[in-house]
Design an enzyme around this catalytic site. Structure first.
Site, PDB file in Angstrom:
ATOM      1  CG  ASP A 329      -1.895   1.172   1.213  1.00  0.00           C
ATOM      2  OD1 ASP A 329      -2.027   1.827   0.162  1.00  0.00           O
ATOM      3  OD2 ASP A 329      -2.507   1.446   2.269  1.00  0.00           O
ATOM      4  CG  LEU A 330       4.472   1.420  -0.768  1.00  0.00           C
ATOM      5  CD1 LEU A 330       5.774   0.960  -1.415  1.00  0.00           C
ATOM      6  CD2 LEU A 330       4.769   2.190   0.513  1.00  0.00           C
TER       7      LEU A 330
END
Length: 437
Positions: A329-330
């Site tokens: 989750d970037l």
């Protein structure tokens, strides 16, 4: 120094001007702040006939919110109005040294008359500063917009600065999630993209229902960020049919990007995973632990760049460090293009190969994707297909996020990891929405 109004005669892409004038609705010495931004994507194609100008009245007592007080916040508002070439923000001047109020309450309807008076008095001013290319009909039809979101009230808990993500705000908010239905949340926002909520969790009042007169318990058993539930649903593609011990030991998850830590806590508390996290900014990790309930017993977190961690661990950590799920989750953010996910450097072939090395044969690579366009998304899928065996997708349904799931080895949708156990945690609609692409 007087403002030369001639600069407003034409659209100048990305030009930002801010100044103050006397507030016509208030006693002497009260000022209005006027911020004017020209779109960076202004079209010179006359056939498109865009509406050139709009104005937004800044909500009272939110004048110093980054959404309205920063150029990046202003830009995101403008980009959400694709037919507007120039956007005015008009609100009370917060003054030198004025900080975002500790407490905000949505104004009641009694302020509508005040807004109407301000609009009436400011419309000639906005028209005077409109591009000279506007027709008379366009000038007469300049819209005044009132910003409205689901925040009923908010209280600031802390502002902090991280060495990598910059300035951050932690706040408790009461939001309206449906007509007459309200809920309390704790939120993390970054100044670089102030209009977006980076992380949030549900909080439960212990006594009264006021933000300022009660204590809150954190609810780590429910995921409220829109794409996290579909990411958890992706775990149903872990192929436990390939495991002789049927996960008698704890399944292992590696999470790249911690944020508030809600996903890591959920995986440990609700699903019993052994969780490892990687977060590049130590200040974000401190906030996750202090405000969002991430305990050291829930997850072992490495303060390190995610790409460097994958490459280092893939070459030196050995078989004991392999994972059943790698969850990423970037995001990559800039004010002009908004948020995209993941950062392009994260899906370079050598990074994806390192990620595959860290997964067991039955494992899955799960990643949140915010594609800026269809071409980006298709190229991203092709990169995963070059490295992994199968590729699946969940459309989150919010018009923005997709979850991609890549598998190390083939599997069928009917044999997955604890689908029955996942059902109380995630909606059946997301489990059923998984499709091979």
């Amino acid at each position: 120094m007087a403002l030369d109004v001639r600069i407003f005669e034409n659209i100048s892409p990305s030009r930002f001007v801010s100044f103050t004038i006397p507030n016509p609705n208030s006693p002497p010495f009260h000022l209005l702040r006027i911020a004017v931004l020209d779109s960076p994507v202004h079209s010179t194609d006359s056939s498109s006939s865009p509406r050139a100008v709009a104005a937004i009245l800044v909500p009272k007592h939110r004048e110093s919110d980054w959404i309205f007080s920063t150029e990046s916040g202003h830009l995101q508002l403008l980009l959400n109005l694709p037919d507007i070439s120039r956007l005015f923000l008009i609100g009370n001047d917060p003054g030198d040294g004025y900080r975002f109020p500790a407490v905000y309450h949505r104004p009641t309807g009694e302020n509508d008359d005040e807004s109407e008076r301000l609009e009436m008095r400011m419309k000639p001013f906005v028209v005077a500063l409109s591009p000279k290319t506007l027709t008379r009909d366009e000038i007469d039809d300049v819209p005044f917009l009132i910003y409205d979101d689901n925040v009923v009230s908010s209280v600031e808990l802390e502002r902090s600065v991280g060495p990598f993500v910059g300035e951050m705000l932690i706040e408790d908010v009461e939001i309206e999630i449906d007509d007459g239905v309200r809920e309390f949340r704790r939120r993390l926002r970054f100044k670089r993209m102030p209009n977006l909520v980076q992380s949030d969790i549900k909080i439960i009042p212990t006594s009264s229902s006021s933000l300022t007169r009660t204590e809150f318990n954190l609810d780590l058993t429910e995921l409220v960020h829109p794409y996290l539930v579909p990411m958890v649903a992706s775990l149903s593609l872990i192929d436990d049919s390939q495991s002789d011990d049927k996960f008698k030991s704890r399944p292992k998850a590696l999470c790249i990007g911690v944020g508030g830590g809600g996903l890591l806590s959920f995986l440990r508390i609700q699903l019993g995973f052994e969780v490892t996290g990687v977060e590049i900014d130590p200040e974000v990790l401190r906030i996750a632990r202090q405000y969002f309930g991430l305990e050291e017993s829930f997850a072992r977190v490495h303060v390190e760049d995610g790409i460097e961690f994958l490459k280092r661990c893939s070459s030196s950590c050995g078989d004991d460090a392999k994972f059943d799920a790698l969850m990423v989750d970037l995001d990559s953010t800039d004010p002009i293009h908004g948020m995209t996910a993941p950062p392009v450097e994260f899906v370079a072939k050598d990074v994806l190969l390192a990620a595959r090395t860290l997964l067991v044969p039955s494992g899955v690579f799960v990643i949140n994707v915010i594609p800026p366009n269809k071409t980006f998304y298709k190229e991203l899928q092709d990169k995963f297909r070059d490295v992994f065996t199968e590729l699946y997708e969940i459309d989150v349904g919010n018009g923005e996020n997709f979850v991609l799931i890549a598998t190390v080895s083939p599997r069928g949708l009917k044999s997955g990891f604890n689908r029955e156990n996942l059902t109380p945690a995630v909606s059946e609609k997301f489990l059923d929405a998984i499709r091979r692409i």
